[in-house]
Every structure is written in C-alpha cells, then in structure tokens.
Write a protein that holds these residues in place. Structure first.
Motif, PDB file in Angstrom:
ATOM      1  N   ALA A 167       0.825  -1.206   0.000  1.00 10.88           N
ATOM      2  CA  ALA A 167       0.000   0.000   0.000  1.00 10.88           C
ATOM      3  C   ALA A 167       0.864   1.263   0.000  1.00 10.88           C
ATOM      4  N   GLY A 168       1.955   1.238   0.777  1.00  6.70           N
ATOM      5  CA  GLY A 168       2.844   2.392   0.824  1.00  6.70           C
ATOM      6  C   GLY A 168       3.493   2.658  -0.521  1.00  6.70           C
ATOM      7  N   SER A 169       3.938   1.592  -1.185  1.00  4.91           N
ATOM      8  CA  SER A 169       4.544   1.747  -2.512  1.00  4.91           C
ATOM      9  C   SER A 169       3.537   2.307  -3.502  1.00  4.91           C
ATOM     10  N   LEU A 170       2.313   1.811  -3.422  1.00 11.06           N
ATOM     11  CA  LEU A 170       1.256   2.249  -4.332  1.00 11.06           C
ATOM     12  C   LEU A 170       0.957   3.737  -4.151  1.00 11.06           C
ATOM     13  N   VAL A 171       0.684   4.149  -2.914  1.00 11.72           N
ATOM     14  CA  VAL A 171       0.285   5.534  -2.666  1.00 11.72           C
ATOM     15  C   VAL A 171       1.442   6.490  -2.952  1.00 11.72           C
ATOM     16  N   LEU A 172       2.644   6.144  -2.487  1.00 13.47           N
ATOM     17  CA  LEU A 172       3.793   7.030  -2.675  1.00 13.47           C
ATOM     18  C   LEU A 172       4.113   7.234  -4.154  1.00 13.47           C
ATOM     19  N   SER A 173       4.143   6.153  -4.926  1.00 15.87           N
ATOM     20  CA  SER A 173       4.446   6.269  -6.357  1.00 15.87           C
ATOM     21  C   SER A 173       3.370   7.067  -7.073  1.00 15.87           C
ATOM     22  N   ASN A 174       2.118   6.865  -6.699  1.00 16.52           N
ATOM     23  CA  ASN A 174       1.031   7.605  -7.333  1.00 16.52           C
ATOM     24  C   ASN A 174       1.093   9.094  -7.009  1.00 16.52           C
ATOM     25  N   VAL A 175       1.436   9.423  -5.767  1.00 16.21           N
ATOM     26  CA  VAL A 175       1.557  10.835  -5.381  1.00 16.21           C
ATOM     27  C   VAL A 175       2.694  11.509  -6.145  1.00 16.21           C
ATOM     28  N   VAL A 176       3.817  10.807  -6.299  1.00 15.07           N
ATOM     29  CA  VAL A 176       4.945  11.355  -7.066  1.00 15.07           C
ATOM     30  C   VAL A 176       4.520  11.643  -8.506  1.00 15.07           C
ATOM     31  N   MET A 177       3.755  10.720  -9.108  1.00 13.14           N
ATOM     32  CA  MET A 177       3.292  10.935 -10.476  1.00 13.14           C
ATOM     33  C   MET A 177       2.308  12.094 -10.567  1.00 13.14           C
ATOM     34  N   ILE A 178       1.488  12.290  -9.535  1.00  7.01           N
ATOM     35  CA  ILE A 178       0.576  13.436  -9.496  1.00  7.01           C
ATOM     36  C   ILE A 178       1.373  14.735  -9.498  1.00  7.01           C
ATOM     37  N   VAL A 179       2.418  14.803  -8.672  1.00 10.08           N
ATOM     38  CA  VAL A 179       3.234  16.022  -8.575  1.00 10.08           C
ATOM     39  C   VAL A 179       3.931  16.323  -9.904  1.00 10.08           C
ATOM     40  N   ILE A 180       4.476  15.288 -10.537  1.00  9.31           N
ATOM     41  CA  ILE A 180       5.185  15.485 -11.809  1.00  9.31           C
ATOM     42  C   ILE A 180       4.241  16.005 -12.888  1.00  9.31           C
ATOM     43  N   THR A 181       3.068  15.386 -13.011  1.00  6.16           N
ATOM     44  CA  THR A 181       2.129  15.814 -14.052  1.00  6.16           C
ATOM     45  C   THR A 181       1.538  17.186 -13.737  1.00  6.16           C
ATOM     46  N   TYR A 182       1.361  17.497 -12.471  1.00  8.29           N
ATOM     47  CA  TYR A 182       0.912  18.844 -12.093  1.00  8.29           C
ATOM     48  C   TYR A 182       1.913  19.879 -12.604  1.00  8.29           C
ATOM     49  N   ALA A 183       3.190  19.600 -12.427  1.00  6.60           N
ATOM     50  CA  ALA A 183       4.229  20.529 -12.892  1.00  6.60           C
ATOM     51  C   ALA A 183       4.195  20.673 -14.412  1.00  6.60           C
ATOM     52  N   ILE A 184       3.981  19.573 -15.125  1.00  8.72           N
ATOM     53  CA  ILE A 184       3.906  19.628 -16.590  1.00  8.72           C
ATOM     54  C   ILE A 184       2.736  20.508 -17.038  1.00  8.72           C
ATOM     55  N   PHE A 185       1.578  20.330 -16.400  1.00  9.98           N
ATOM     56  CA  PHE A 185       0.409  21.123 -16.768  1.00  9.98           C
ATOM     57  C   PHE A 185       0.634  22.616 -16.510  1.00  9.98           C
ATOM     58  N   ARG A 186       1.256  22.933 -15.393  1.00  5.59           N
ATOM     59  CA  ARG A 186       1.484  24.329 -15.046  1.00  5.59           C
ATOM     60  C   ARG A 186       2.495  24.985 -15.981  1.00  5.59           C
ATOM     61  N   LEU A 187       3.488  24.199 -16.445  1.00 12.68           N
ATOM     62  CA  LEU A 187       4.587  24.762 -17.230  1.00 12.68           C
ATOM     63  C   LEU A 187       4.439  24.535 -18.729  1.00 12.68           C
ATOM     64  N   GLN A 188       3.317  23.980 -19.167  1.00 10.68           N
ATOM     65  CA  GLN A 188       3.193  23.610 -20.574  1.00 10.68           C
ATOM     66  C   GLN A 188       3.367  24.798 -21.530  1.00 10.68           C
ATOM     67  N   GLY A 189       3.097  26.001 -21.062  1.00 11.76           N
ATOM     68  CA  GLY A 189       3.232  27.182 -21.909  1.00 11.76           C
ATOM     69  C   GLY A 189       4.657  27.458 -22.348  1.00 11.76           C
ATOM     70  N   VAL A 190       5.658  26.992 -21.562  1.00 13.17           N
ATOM     71  CA  VAL A 190       7.068  27.223 -21.916  1.00 13.17           C
ATOM     72  C   VAL A 190       7.763  25.929 -22.331  1.00 13.17           C
ATOM     73  N   LEU A 191       7.033  24.831 -22.374  1.00 19.48           N
ATOM     74  CA  LEU A 191       7.600  23.544 -22.760  1.00 19.48           C
ATOM     75  C   LEU A 191       7.380  23.307 -24.251  1.00 19.48           C
ATOM     76  N   PRO A 192       8.153  22.405 -24.858  1.00 13.57           N
ATOM     77  CA  PRO A 192       7.999  22.140 -26.301  1.00 13.57           C
ATOM     78  C   PRO A 192       6.710  21.397 -26.643  1.00 13.57           C
ATOM     79  N   LEU A 193       6.536  21.089 -27.947  1.00 14.18           N
ATOM     80  CA  LEU A 193       5.359  20.390 -28.473  1.00 14.18           C
ATOM     81  C   LEU A 193       4.072  21.109 -28.079  1.00 14.18           C
ATOM     82  N   ASN A 194       4.078  22.411 -28.342  1.00 13.71           N
ATOM     83  CA  ASN A 194       2.913  23.238 -28.045  1.00 13.71           C
ATOM     84  C   ASN A 194       2.655  24.165 -29.237  1.00 13.71           C
ATOM     85  N   PRO A 195       2.333  23.578 -30.406  1.00  8.00           N
ATOM     86  CA  PRO A 195       2.214  24.388 -31.626  1.00  8.00           C
ATOM     87  C   PRO A 195       1.092  25.418 -31.574  1.00  8.00           C
ATOM     88  N   SER A 196       0.083  25.182 -30.740  1.00 12.46           N
ATOM     89  CA  SER A 196      -1.031  26.136 -30.657  1.00 12.46           C
ATOM     90  C   SER A 196      -0.793  27.220 -29.613  1.00 12.46           C
TER      91      SER A 196
END
Length: 558
Positions: free
Chosen positions: A68-97
């Motif tokens: 359970a600890g491995s499951l929750v911890l890994s999932n939380v880490v992935m939430i944080v990483i994707t949150y950062a991607i969403f927030r920074l997508q305006g300055v990241l590549p592959l954003n032709p629009s």
C-alpha cells in the motif's frame, strides 16, 4: 426499438462474452504464473528485467503495508510530476497552438483526476492542453493508473487465496507491458484505419463554404483513445469526448470503444476463479454482475425509448433524441452510457445531462454501486468485498462463523470493510449538500435536476468515473478543489483498507470444508450477492435519488 438496434446490442455483448474467459485466463497467467514461463516472455522478458534494473525493483514479496505504501507514494509522485507539466506547458515544447499553462486549481484537479483513473475534465481537451501535456502527462497516467488498479486486484486475489500479496512495482510493470500496452497499440492502429487522427501537426485553419475561417483541432488522438477506453480512463482528447467525430467516427469505432471498455473488467471474474482454484465461483460472480448490467441496460433503453411526455404533448413523438448523436442513434447512445458507467470509464457518446430522468439515474446508480463490473481492477475488488459481506451476513443468520475461500471472516476484516462502505457515500453526500447550500449559482437548473447535477458530479468523482452532467458550472475554485479531494480519497482509502483485508486473510490458516460450510459457487449465492449489493449499496442512496431523478421523473409524468 428496431430489430437492427437489438442486433447491434447483441453483437457487442456477444463479442465481450466470447473474449471474457480467454482474456481472464491470460491475466491469471501473467499475475500468477506459479514459476512457469509467462506469455510473450521472449519478447517482453528483457523489457521487464531492464525496467526492474533501471528503477531498482526487486522481485520480492511485500507485506500489505509495504504494498500500500509503494502504491500511494508512487502515485503521489506521479501526481506532482504531471501537475508541474500542466502548469509549465506554456514554456515547454510540443505546443504548436501556444496553449498557456493551466490555472493552479484546474491543474490540481486534472493531475489527481487522471492518476485516480477518474479523468474528470474541468477543461476542454484540445484547447486546455498542449501535445506534450497530452502525451507525457495524460497518456502516461492513462497507463499507470489502470495498471495500479490491476496490481491491487491481483494482490487482493492472492491474499484471499492465502498467497503472498506480491510486489506492487512488479505488478505495475507487468500490467503495462503484458496487458495494456500490447492491446492499446493494436487498438490504436485500428482507430487510425477508421479515420481517427494521429499527428503532431498543429491546428488546421480552413475556410468554410460560407467563406468564414475555422480552426480544426487535431493531434495524437488515436494513441490516447485506445488506452482511454481499454484502461477505463475516459478522458477525451477533445472537449466533447466520444461525441466528437475525430474520437468516434462511426458505428464501428463506437462498438470497438465499448468492447475495449468491457474487455478487462468482464475477464476478471474468470481470472479470479483460476487464481483461487474455484472457477465456478468466478462464473457465479460474472453471471451476477451480468444480470445487474442487463437490468440497468433494459431500464435505460426503456426510459429513453419512451421519451419525454412534455415533448409528446407538442406532437413530437418517439424516443428521446436530445443530446444524442444522430449518426449513432438512441440505442447505441444508451448502450454506451450504461457501458461507460458500468465499467467506470467515464467516456461519453451522448450528453448525460440530457438523458431522461430515469435514463440519467442508471449511470448514476452504476457508479453508486460500483460493482456492475466496475472499473479496471478496483471495481472487481468491490465485487469481492460485497461477496464477503454476503457470506458474513449469511453466516450470522445461521449462527455460524462465516468462511470465505476456506478462511474465517472475523471482526478485523469486517471493520475494515465497514470503513470502506461508509467512506463512499460520505464522499458523495456531504460535498453534494455543501455545494447545494453554498454554491447554488454554479448549478444551471434550480429544480430537481440541479440536485442531480451536483450529485452526479460527486458520485462520478468518488467512483473514479469522470463523466458528468455538463450543465454544471464546474470550472470554479470550489468544484476543482472539492472534486479533487473526493477523487483522491475515493481512490486510495478503499485501496488501503482492502489491501489490509487481503493481508489479514493471507495470514489465516485454511479451515476444512464441512457439510455446514456455506458454498459460494452456487446460484443461491449469486442471488444473495445481488441482494446484498442492492440492500447495502442501493438503499444508502435511496433518499437522495428520490429527491433528484425520481422526483424529476414524476413531475414530467404528473
């Protein structure tokens, strides 16, 4: 309903039925090989071992707490990483629009939503996310989230069978490499052949026949669509989801999507029967869930076929076609609405907000029960939980300590199950009451339907479904934060408590079967199981259902 409509339903469900058992046996081999070579070992074995080495994964068994600890911890880490991607997508590549970074509360909601296998979307896909966010954020989570669900269901099965629970990271990797990725690749190619776009080219600017300029969005749609349905994710590349012709070009693509949604969920009872050495019990649970599914489908089709009596008074007779795709028709639209909520996928091929009151109640009831096949992995864990409740209640009625798969069900397991049962309605009813009292301005309909809109949103969030009554003004700070919290706790509290149940059952010594042992592989048990789901699950929500969709239905037919 025409004969062609019945035929389309029959073909879809027959294909699902034919595939369920062989896919279930394949899954049992992947997750419980018993030391025998796994399917596709020559091709995928080196990939698995390479990933294990890269991430330092050891193929050792974990306790339920470590799992359970491995499951929750890994999932939380992935939430944080994707949150950062969403927030920074305006300055990241592959954003032709040139799409700007997501607003914080929307990014918070979206990151949790896709990691929790909910895919509730408070943004419009093609205008809210860049290609990078769609591929690295959304599609990434669309694989890891259902893989997490598959991992937990097989850990739970092992525990019930008295075996070690396994290793979360090993199960996660094998869920992706042996199940999700191969099927998604094949399905993606088929979708491309059907006309679904798969490109990194920017939005196309065209001139309409009236001479106006129009922007036509496109992108890597097919790769997202395949795992969207297979993984019971449901989030669309486009805002209209599978009502959009680029996501759902024709009746064939519509049928394939429904088959993908049901593929893994219907196979799990057969995998369970194989893993615990009681194939007949797996078949009984499959039949019981099928009975509930057919009942829900029949009620939905009947309600939508009868239509709206107020429209009939205006001389507009026939089935309700409001919010439905003309190219799919009432039958396919209704079938899709039942399949997507029975499998906890959340994709939509019709606007659920425009269903008749009872037609809208059916998707809501599927999510409230969360056992009509249910989402990938987690849904079947709920099924097994209700099976254990049925055994426990039956044992109490005859004055005998209940046993499940040869192991006694005692107070520790039932307390954990009771917590799981209580959390689900609390996460739905309490926030719904707060929304209706404090934020009525976000609800487009002030009547009974308005209550249904708020109730549906939190039901969808707690059940990790993601579909919604889209008349709701949900892109606000309250709805983003509230549904984000509900999605997170609705996903992980039940996972932790039921892993604890599995760990407790795995430690118990088997009890020899006697003439007084309650058999769980009979038709009688199947009936008791369905009765338990309806009594324990459905009655919990009965008062609020009466105040919402039932009251709305009665006002139409008064």
């Amino acid at each position: 309903m025409t004969g062609l409509g019945w035929l389309s339903i029959g073909i879809t469900l027959l294909i699902v039925l034919v595939l369920a058992r062989p896919v279930g046996i394949y899954l049992s081999r992947v997750f419980d090989s018993g030391g025998k070579p796994l399917p596709m070992d020559r091709v995928l074995g080196p990939i698995d071992r390479g990933l294990f080495k890269l991430f330092g994964i050891r193929e050792t068994n974990q306790s339920w707490k470590a799992y359970a600890g491995s499951l929750v911890l890994s999932n939380v880490v992935m939430i944080v990483i994707t949150y950062a991607i969403f927030r920074l997508q305006g300055v990241l590549p592959l954003n032709p629009s040139g799409i700007a970074g997501m607003e914080p509360s929307v990014a918070f909601n979206t990151a949790i939503s896709f990691m929790a296998n909910t895919n509730l979307q408070h943004y419009s896909g093609e205008t809210g996310l860049s290609y990078l966010s769609q591929m690295i954020g959304i599609i990434f989570l669309m694989f890891t989230s259902p893989a997490t669900g598959l991992a937990i269901v097989f850990a739970f099965m092992r525990g019930l069978a008295g075996k070690p629970l396994g290793n979360f990271f090993v199960d996660l990797v094998r869920s992706i490499t042996r199940v999700l990725l191969p099927i998604a690749v094949v399905a993606g190619i088929i979708f491309v052949a059907m006309g679904v776009p798969q490109t990194l080219s920017p939005t196309e600017t065209v001139t309409t026949v009236q001479g106006a300029e129009q922007q036509i969005a496109r992108g890597p749609v097919a790769s997202l669509l395949s795992i969207k349905e297979l993984g019971n994710n449901g989030g669309g590349f486009f805002g209209p989801n599978s009502t959009h012709p680029f996501e759902n070009p024709n009746a064939l693509s519509n049928t394939l999507q429904m088959i993908l949604m049901m593929l893994v969920t219907t196979s799990l009872p057969f995998a369970y029967g194989k893993m615990v050495g009681n194939a007949k019990q797996g078949r009984v649970l499959f039949v019981a869930m099928s009975v509930m599914f057919i009942t829900m489908l029949g009620l939905s089709l009947t309600s939508e076929h009868v239509g709206n009596p107020m429209m009939h008074q205006l001389g507009i007779n026939g089935p309700s076609m409001e919010g439905k795709e003309q190219r799919l028709g009432m039958v396919q639209s209704s079938l899709y609405s039942v399949v997507t909520t029975a499998s906890e996928t959340g994709a939509v091929a019709t606007m659920h907000d425009t269903l008749t009151p009872l037609g809208g109640l059916i998707p809501m009831a599927n999510m409230m029960l969360n056992t009509v096949f249910g989402g990938i992995g987690v849904g079947f864990v709920n099924v097994l939980m209700y099976a254990m409740i049925a055994v426990f209640l039956s044992g109490l009625m005859v004055g005998r300590t209940p046993e499940f798969l040869g192991r006694k069900l005692e107070s520790r397991e039932m307390k954990l199950i009771a917590v799981t049962l209580i959390v689900h309605p609390l996460l739905i009813l309490v926030p719904t009451a707060i929304a209706l009292i404090a934020y009525p301005e976000t609800i487009s309909n002030p009547g009974y339907h308005g209550l249904s809109q708020a109730l549906y949103e939190f039901t969808s969030s707690a059940a990790n479904n993601g579909s919604g009554f889209e008349g709701l003004g949900d892109n606000t700070l309250f709805w983003n934060i509230a549904t984000g919290i509900v999605m997170f706790f609705g996903r992980y509290i039940s996972m932790i408590t039921l892993l604890a149940v599995a760990g407790s059952m795995a430690r118990k010594r088997p009890v020899p079967a006697t003439s007084g042992t309650f058999r769980t592989n009979t038709a009688m048990f199947g009936a008791i199981f369905v009765g338990t789901v309806l009594i324990v699950g459905a009655l919990t929500f009965f008062p609020v259902i009466v105040l919402g969709p039932v009251a709305e239905h009665l006002t139409l037919w008064k």
